[in-house]
Motif scaffolding. Structure first.
Motif, short mmCIF file in Angstrom:
data_model
loop_
_atom_site.label_atom_id
_atom_site.label_comp_id
_atom_site.label_asym_id
_atom_site.label_seq_id
_atom_site.Cartn_x
_atom_site.Cartn_y
_atom_site.Cartn_z
N GLY A 7 0.56 -1.04 -0.17
CA GLY A 7 0.19 -0.18 0.21
C GLY A 7 1.10 1.61 0.03
N HIS A 8 2.24 1.83 -0.28
CA HIS A 8 2.93 2.28 -0.55
C HIS A 8 1.75 3.30 -1.28
CE1 HIS A 8 3.76 0.46 -4.28
NE2 HIS A 8 4.97 1.75 -4.40
N LYS A 9 1.39 3.15 -2.52
CA LYS A 9 0.77 4.48 -3.06
C LYS A 9 -0.53 4.97 -2.88
CE LYS A 9 3.69 3.50 -7.63
NZ LYS A 9 3.24 4.10 -8.70
N GLY A 10 -0.56 4.70 -1.44
CA GLY A 10 -2.23 5.40 -0.50
C GLY A 10 -2.10 6.26 0.07
N TYR A 11 -3.11 6.70 1.02
CA TYR A 11 -2.38 7.51 1.22
C TYR A 11 -1.30 8.04 2.65
CZ TYR A 11 -5.14 11.18 4.52
OH TYR A 11 -4.53 12.80 5.75
#
Length: 342
Positions: A7-11
């Motif tokens: 989830g490194h490209k999440g919020y």
């Protein structure tokens, strides 16, 4: 140390990754990139990455990493309610499988991004990490089930830790308006009204996404004996607020705005206060730097510097459930929330 961030490209992920890099970690990302078209005021820092659904992770993807920070999943109550059985498969089953694969691959640390939603409907009572779970949504249930399953996997050579984050807020290039403080400031900036959908009385603990990120780093750097099998509420005791109090911070900051309540406003069953003393006592290196007032000022400044319009605020780019529904309607996502086209 080699760290894999799912989830490194999440919020939160886009904030955590640069902080890890600043501290010298070798960071790789793992993300299906559902929100690739949702940048606000910037772009994620480029790092080596595996663009893949977490349900499809294989042991070979995880080999060679010293630690995994697991952020990936359906990120809030409305998205979790969209398809509860799918929430179960993505948030619970895939997380348990990922942890087992990590342990088999020789990963030494697994840090799970849990939630204070685990406590659910608890009224005015103060809750600590030993308080009973009372989740009221599929999202909350999924977080509880992951904690219960992963706690059984912890052993001397596989440190498992759970960070129960308070409700997040703050500026990110993968911005979200389905979070209470972000939402209230955006209402004020775009309409002149601070629109509250409840009666304003529910309690909610809040924490800035930079402080959440610092909590992950503090656990990553802690003596395993202090954190193995442990859960920590992430936030500050003084940052438990009623919704109406958060609205007042916004009113005091954004010129010319007024508080407005929805015509059918009533109590919200999601009402809880959390005691965050444990993480501060156990990990003295973790010192939150943000307050609600400072967070409101940051959000207001961001929405002014990168002017936010009502159309953008009400659109689907920064509302997780609306964006996913848009991708489903366009045929870009399958009903199982898998990309139909890349």
């Amino acid at each position: 140390m080699r760290v894999l961030v799912t989830g490194h490209k999440g919020y939160i992920g886009v904030i955590l990754v640069p902080l890890l890099l600043e501290r010298g970690y070798d960071v790789t990302g793992f993300d299906s990139d559902l929100f690739r078209s949702c940048d606000y005021g910037g772009h994620p820092v480029p790092i080596p990455e595996i663009i893949k659904d977490v349900r499809d992770a294989e042991q070979e993807d995880l080999e060679g990493f010293d630690a995994i920070i697991h952020l990936a999943g359906l990120s809030n109550d409305p998205l979790g309610d969209l398809n509860p059985s799918l929430t179960e498969r993505i948030n619970f089953e895939a997380s348990e499988r990922l942890a087992r694969l990590a342990r088999d691959a020789g990963v030494k640390r697994f840090i799970f991004s849990s939630s204070c939603s685990n406590y659910g409907a608890s009224g005015d009572n103060w809750l600590n990490e030993d308080s009973a779970f009372n989740p009221v949504t599929p999202y909350g249930v999924s977080k509880v089930r992951v904690e219960q399953a992963l706690s059984k996997l912890a052993r001397d050579d596989f440190t498992v830790t759970f960070l129960r984050n308070a409700t997040a807020y703050g500026v990110s290039c993968r911005l979200r308006f389905d979070l209470v403080l972000n939402n209230l400031v955006a209402w004020a900036v775009t309409t002149g009204q601070i629109y509250i959908k409840s009666d304003g009385t529910p309690w909610r603990p809040i924490v800035h996404i930079e402080d959440i990120s610092r909590a992950f780093i503090a656990v990553l750097e802690a003596d395993p004996a202090l954190v193995n099998g442990e859960a920590f509420n992430v936030g500050r005791n003084e940052d438990n607020y009623r919704i109406r109090d958060l609205a007042q911070f916004v009113k005091d900051t954004v010129p010319g705005c007024e508080v407005a309540y929805a015509p059918d406003a009533g109590p919200d069953k999601r009402c809880y206060r959390v005691d965050c003393s444990k993480i501060l006592k156990t990990l003295p290196g973790f010192q939150p730097r943000w307050s609600a007032q400072k967070g409101v000022e940051e959000l207001y400044q961001a929405f002014t510097d990168t002017p936010l319009t009502l159309e953008e605020f009400e659109g689907d780019a920064y509302q997780r459930i609306a964006h996913v529904k848009s991708l489903l309607a366009s045929g870009k996502l399958s009903p199982e929330l898998r990309w139909q086209e890349q």
